[in-house]
Design a protein around this motif. Structure first.
Motif, PDB file in Angstrom:
ATOM      1  N   GLU A  15       0.811  -1.225   0.000  1.00 47.84           N
ATOM      2  CA  GLU A  15       0.000   0.000   0.000  1.00 47.84           C
ATOM      3  C   GLU A  15       0.842   1.272   0.000  1.00 47.84           C
ATOM      4  O   GLU A  15       0.552   2.228  -0.710  1.00 47.84           O
ATOM      5  N   GLU A  16       1.914   1.285   0.793  1.00 48.46           N
ATOM      6  CA  GLU A  16       2.710   2.513   0.897  1.00 48.46           C
ATOM      7  C   GLU A  16       3.438   2.816  -0.418  1.00 48.46           C
ATOM      8  O   GLU A  16       3.631   3.977  -0.769  1.00 48.46           O
ATOM      9  N   LEU A  17       3.812   1.766  -1.168  1.00 45.76           N
ATOM     10  CA  LEU A  17       4.429   1.997  -2.480  1.00 45.76           C
ATOM     11  C   LEU A  17       3.400   2.612  -3.427  1.00 45.76           C
ATOM     12  O   LEU A  17       3.674   3.605  -4.098  1.00 45.76           O
ATOM     13  N   LEU A  18       2.197   2.010  -3.455  1.00 45.80           N
ATOM     14  CA  LEU A  18       1.122   2.546  -4.301  1.00 45.80           C
ATOM     15  C   LEU A  18       0.866   4.014  -3.994  1.00 45.80           C
ATOM     16  O   LEU A  18       0.785   4.846  -4.893  1.00 45.80           O
ATOM     17  N   ALA A  19       0.758   4.324  -2.705  1.00 45.38           N
ATOM     18  CA  ALA A  19       0.452   5.694  -2.297  1.00 45.38           C
ATOM     19  C   ALA A  19       1.561   6.659  -2.710  1.00 45.38           C
ATOM     20  O   ALA A  19       1.298   7.783  -3.148  1.00 45.38           O
ATOM     21  N   ALA A  20       2.811   6.202  -2.607  1.00 49.51           N
ATOM     22  CA  ALA A  20       3.946   7.093  -2.869  1.00 49.51           C
ATOM     23  C   ALA A  20       4.274   7.213  -4.354  1.00 49.51           C
ATOM     24  O   ALA A  20       4.757   8.251  -4.814  1.00 49.51           O
ATOM     25  N   VAL A  21       4.016   6.154  -5.109  1.00 46.22           N
ATOM     26  CA  VAL A  21       4.544   6.096  -6.478  1.00 46.22           C
ATOM     27  C   VAL A  21       3.466   6.267  -7.539  1.00 46.22           C
ATOM     28  O   VAL A  21       3.658   6.960  -8.534  1.00 46.22           O
ATOM     29  N   VAL A  22       2.328   5.613  -7.349  1.00 49.18           N
ATOM     30  CA  VAL A  22       1.271   5.657  -8.370  1.00 49.18           C
ATOM     31  C   VAL A  22       0.326   6.810  -8.052  1.00 49.18           C
ATOM     32  O   VAL A  22      -0.406   6.763  -7.065  1.00 49.18           O
ATOM     33  N   THR A  23       0.373   7.858  -8.871  1.00 46.74           N
ATOM     34  CA  THR A  23      -0.520   9.004  -8.637  1.00 46.74           C
ATOM     35  C   THR A  23      -1.780   8.827  -9.486  1.00 46.74           C
ATOM     36  O   THR A  23      -2.423   7.800  -9.406  1.00 46.74           O
ATOM     37  N   GLU A  24      -2.138   9.809 -10.304  1.00 40.26           N
ATOM     38  CA  GLU A  24      -3.340   9.707 -11.133  1.00 40.26           C
ATOM     39  C   GLU A  24      -3.137   8.714 -12.271  1.00 40.26           C
ATOM     40  O   GLU A  24      -2.315   8.959 -13.156  1.00 40.26           O
ATOM     41  N   PRO A  25      -3.857   7.601 -12.313  1.00 40.41           N
ATOM     42  CA  PRO A  25      -3.683   6.678 -13.442  1.00 40.41           C
ATOM     43  C   PRO A  25      -4.132   7.334 -14.764  1.00 40.41           C
ATOM     44  O   PRO A  25      -5.090   8.098 -14.792  1.00 40.41           O
ATOM     45  N   VAL A  26      -3.392   7.030 -15.843  1.00 42.41           N
ATOM     46  CA  VAL A  26      -3.733   7.534 -17.174  1.00 42.41           C
ATOM     47  C   VAL A  26      -4.014   6.326 -18.068  1.00 42.41           C
ATOM     48  O   VAL A  26      -3.090   5.731 -18.613  1.00 42.41           O
ATOM     49  N   PRO A  27      -5.290   5.937 -18.192  1.00 35.26           N
ATOM     50  CA  PRO A  27      -5.600   4.711 -18.947  1.00 35.26           C
ATOM     51  C   PRO A  27      -5.208   4.808 -20.419  1.00 35.26           C
ATOM     52  O   PRO A  27      -5.342   5.871 -21.042  1.00 35.26           O
TER      53      PRO A  27
END
Length: 402
Positions: A354-366
């Motif tokens: 979860e902490e990686l997702l929160a820190a690294v993945v911002t707004e997804p661009v499909p």
């Protein structure tokens, strides 16, 4: 005689690799001979994922030289193609002692047919000309029985093609001579030297780029003070450093320097007048994502480089691939081709904390990334022995049209 009959059609098929520069070549000091203003260093990618295949045939029955690209007939009179053909024939003549046409085997005066195919999109910033000319020169050299220094011949087709004449890690030395005889490529380390190194190509667009490399680099040479500074002051030091990182298999050093050199190359494009933009919004998002990923891990685990186009080439060690691919999948969710999103070498699955997702993945661009190609460093040009792999039939015409 049966021997003469057999000699009437000679055919050779070779494959050659794409290479990605980690210390970039940008700018020529001689446009005809294709001599660079600085030395460069590249990684040759594996041909299982990216390659050009070329068949060259010579026959006394051919009435004119002909060329087919991906099944479509193309202009055989292209000056760079002609330069390669002329050079290989000159070497063949020299090798056979004497300049008389009739001293050479029949095939030197025969017309030739060439068919070439890429298993990747051309002119999309994936160094298709490098693989193409390396492959052409390899096939012609085999056809005419020429050995020895061929990187110089390939360079006459496309500068970066000289680096595709070798596998692994390759340096193209700028050279000093005005005739270009010392502007050659050589292998710094074979592909086996760093077995854990992996490469992801993030293909964002298969479209042709706005400004071709040839025109772009000429404008840069003419107008960019930063390019001059880069060639004279920055690159020589970086080359020595990069070779040390490769020899020591120091990914941290290799990755940082690769990103810095890519950024400086694109800065010289921006410093060109009028400016050239090879990176687009998506390229910049991939750059930001890479830095967030590294910051989260507290070290350089992934490193991007971009050539003259928006596709990202990302280096990492094998143990990072699954996690980073999942990060890319979450950041740029595939539009429709979920099954075809990752191609090339197999990629394991990874669950992201979860902490990686929160820190690294911002707004997804499909749908922003069309697909990811997973590959690794590989060998130089190969000769295909299996006659069924020739792109030309016994009649000297393409076997299958695109």
């Amino acid at each position: 005689s049966a021997m003469a009959e057999e000699r009437s059609l000679a055919m050779v098929t070779c494959t050659a690799p794409v290479n990605i520069a980690v210390i970039k070549y940008w700018g020529k000091r001689d446009n005809d001979l294709i001599l660079p203003i600085n030395s460069s260093l590249s990684v040759t990618l594996h041909q299982d994922q990216l390659k050009t295949t070329t068949t060259a045939a010579a026959s006394r029955d051919f009435t004119e030289d002909r060329l087919w690209l991906n099944g479509e007939e193309a202009d055989v009179g292209h000056p760079r193609l002609q330069a390669c053909l002329r050079e290989v024939r000159r070497l063949a003549r020299k090798r056979r002692g004497g300049s008389a046409e009739d001293a050479a085997p029949l095939s030197l005066s025969y017309k030739i047919h060439i068919a070439t195919e890429n298993n990747f999109p051309t002119a999309a910033g994936l160094a298709s000309s490098a693989a193409g000319y390396a492959c052409l020169v390899s096939a012609l050299a085999r056809l005419y029985g020429v050995e020895g220094e061929l990187s110089e011949v390939a360079r006459r087709g496309s500068g970066s093609a000289c680096r595709s004449m070798f596998g692994g890690f390759v340096q193209w030395q700028r050279g000093e001579r005005p005739d270009g005889r010392d502007s050659l490529a050589h292998q710094v380390a074979p592909e086996t030297h760093w077995p854990e190194l992996r490469v992801l190509v993030l293909v964002v667009s298969g479209e042709k780029k706005q400004v071709g490399s040839t025109a772009g680099m000429q404008t840069s040479v003419d107008t960019s003070p930063l390019l001059k500074h880069r060639a004279e002051a920055v690159v020589p030091e970086r080359l020595a450093l990069m070779m040390r990182h490769i020899h020591e298999r120091d990914f941290e050093g290799f990755g940082q320097l690769t990103m810095q050199d890519s950024n400086q190359f694109h800065a010289t494009c921006l410093d060109t007048f009028p400016p050239i933009f090879y990176l687009n919004d998506l390229s910049r998002q991939i750059i930001a994502l890479t830095h967030r990923f590294n910051a989260h891990h507290g070290r350089t685990k992934v490193a991007y480089t971009f050539d003259a186009g928006p596709n990202a080439v990302i280096f990492m060690l094998a143990d990072t691939v699954a996690e980073f691919v999942e990060v890319v999948r979450r950041s740029f969710p595939p539009a429709t081709n979920g099954d075809q999103f990752v191609r090339g070498l197999p990629v394991g699955s990874a669950s992201l904390p979860e902490e990686l997702l929160a820190a690294v993945v911002t707004e997804p661009v499909p749908g922003a990334v069309r697909y990811i190609l997973h590959t690794k460093p590989g060998p130089g040009p190969q000769l295909l022995d299996d006659p069924s792999q020739h792109l030309l039939g016994a009649d000297g015409l393409p076997r299958r049209c695109a």
